[in-house]
Design an enzyme around this catalytic site. Sequence first.
Site, PDB file in Angstrom:
ATOM      1  NE  ARG A 151       2.977 -12.426   6.253  1.00  0.00           N
ATOM      2  CZ  ARG A 151       2.261 -11.703   7.120  1.00  0.00           C
ATOM      3  NH1 ARG A 151       2.379 -11.887   8.410  1.00  0.00           N
ATOM      4  NH2 ARG A 151       1.478 -10.759   6.682  1.00  0.00           N
ATOM      5  CG  ASP A 195      -5.015 -15.153   3.035  1.00  0.00           C
ATOM      6  OD1 ASP A 195      -5.881 -14.422   2.527  1.00  0.00           O
ATOM      7  OD2 ASP A 195      -4.147 -14.750   3.823  1.00  0.00           O
ATOM      8  CB  CYS A 239       4.161 -18.141  15.913  1.00  0.00           C
ATOM      9  SG  CYS A 239       3.859 -16.936  14.614  1.00  0.00           S
ATOM     10  CB  CYS A 288       0.228 -20.075   9.171  1.00  0.00           C
ATOM     11  SG  CYS A 288       1.385 -18.682   9.069  1.00  0.00           S
ATOM     12  CE1 TYR A 340      -3.816  -2.350   0.663  1.00  0.00           C
ATOM     13  CE2 TYR A 340      -2.454  -3.276   2.391  1.00  0.00           C
ATOM     14  CZ  TYR A 340      -3.566  -3.345   1.587  1.00  0.00           C
ATOM     15  OH  TYR A 340      -4.423  -4.396   1.698  1.00  0.00           O
ATOM     16  CG  ASP A 360      -4.723  -9.903   1.847  1.00  0.00           C
ATOM     17  OD1 ASP A 360      -4.480  -9.193   0.839  1.00  0.00           O
ATOM     18  OD2 ASP A 360      -4.067  -9.830   2.894  1.00  0.00           O
TER      19      ASP A 360
END
Length: 413
Positions: free
Chosen positions: A160, A319, A151, A158, A139, A356
């Site tokens: 990622r 996602d 994590c 997840c 952005y 997303d």
Amino acid sequence: MDILSSVCGLSADPVEPRRTGSLKAFHSAGRGFWSHIPDADWNSWQWQLRNRITTLKGLRTLMPTLTPEEEAGVQLANTKLAMAITPYFFNLIDPADERCPIRIQVIPRLEETLTAPWELTDPCGEDEHSPVPGLVHRYPDRVLFLVTDRCAAYCRYCTRSRLVSNATGYDFHPEFDRQIDYIARTPAIRDVLLSGGDPFLLSDEKLECLLSRLRAIPHVEFLRIGTRIPLFLPQRITPELCAMLRQFHPLFISVHSNHPRELTTEARDALGRLADAGIPLGNQSVLLRGVNDDEAVMKDHLQKLMMCRVRPYYVYQCDLISGSSHLRSSVRRGLEIMQSLRGHTTGYAVPQFVIDAPGGGGKVPINPDYVLSHNNDRVVFRNFEGKVFEYPENADGAPTAISEPSSAHPELA
Ligand SMILES: *Cc1c(COP(=O)(O)O)cnc(C)c1O
């Protein structure tokens, strides 16, 4: 009959079904198998991290009710996204319920090895928007800063998973110099979002150093941290951490909770400490099949977040991360749930539902339709009850001539 009913002579009128009404009650995660551990250890975040459940052997000992799908999933997990569960969070799992909403978020399943053709390892195209390693600049005015690849526990969906939990092949740069340098020489960046991995896995000293370096950049107006640690490891939210963080205002924190059962007394206290440090708290949930893709569960969760001083921010359509189809709910379900919220509960408790965009388009708001038609002289729309209303206006937005309203809109007279 509760106290209010007996005192006021009101009859009990259960608005919420009992099944979900009870989800809003706050409980401690308890000690479970660790009742013999001294308080000082149990309440230490380092002890919780050292004693995470990371192996099939360890999990089997604690949970003899593992299913064949889970056994196979755990065996395969460490070739992809590792399994790790803090003892604290493990205690929220119901071992008797194969579909426990806590369990399916953190215990791997065989289905993770199934990849649909449209699933991706980098579903939001982050790597393509990465000007330097560990920074995503999608952005115009803000960047995502990946500060660690670890994590406290690993969510099975997840987004990622390609880079967290020591995934192979990811070139992680823990020195931050290139990321900070890029931010310093890019004046358009006024908002830095620290994420990862979980930034609260860094020591207080390291995090303070990073935040100070970012605060020293004049054009960085606003800092935020994305973390799931208040839910996975509330012991980490120490008074010392909160005292350190409050030097860096304006600083916001987005947490990640998906189900009311994650909001224990421990989590509520940790969130309260952050809020007392003056940090505005938001929550980002992922719409997950069998976890929160249900109107009553979602509403209980959002209302319980508000009781923890957390304002629901986003609900994400899951996602298209490879191996997540068993946890994915549908956009249609998401829209039905959003429709059940707006108007029916506190506006602050209603998050924005977003997708997303696959491939890297950023977050796009997805809303139920309230506008039924919009032409040159009016907007026709419905409210949360389905009642239809009109709002007269001219095509250019100018006010309708007040002297002759009935001639401008004879059908309204
Ligand atoms: C989500 C996200 C942000 C922050 O978006 P907001 O809508 O401002 O919360 C920034 N950068 C990236 C790459 C993101 O995915």
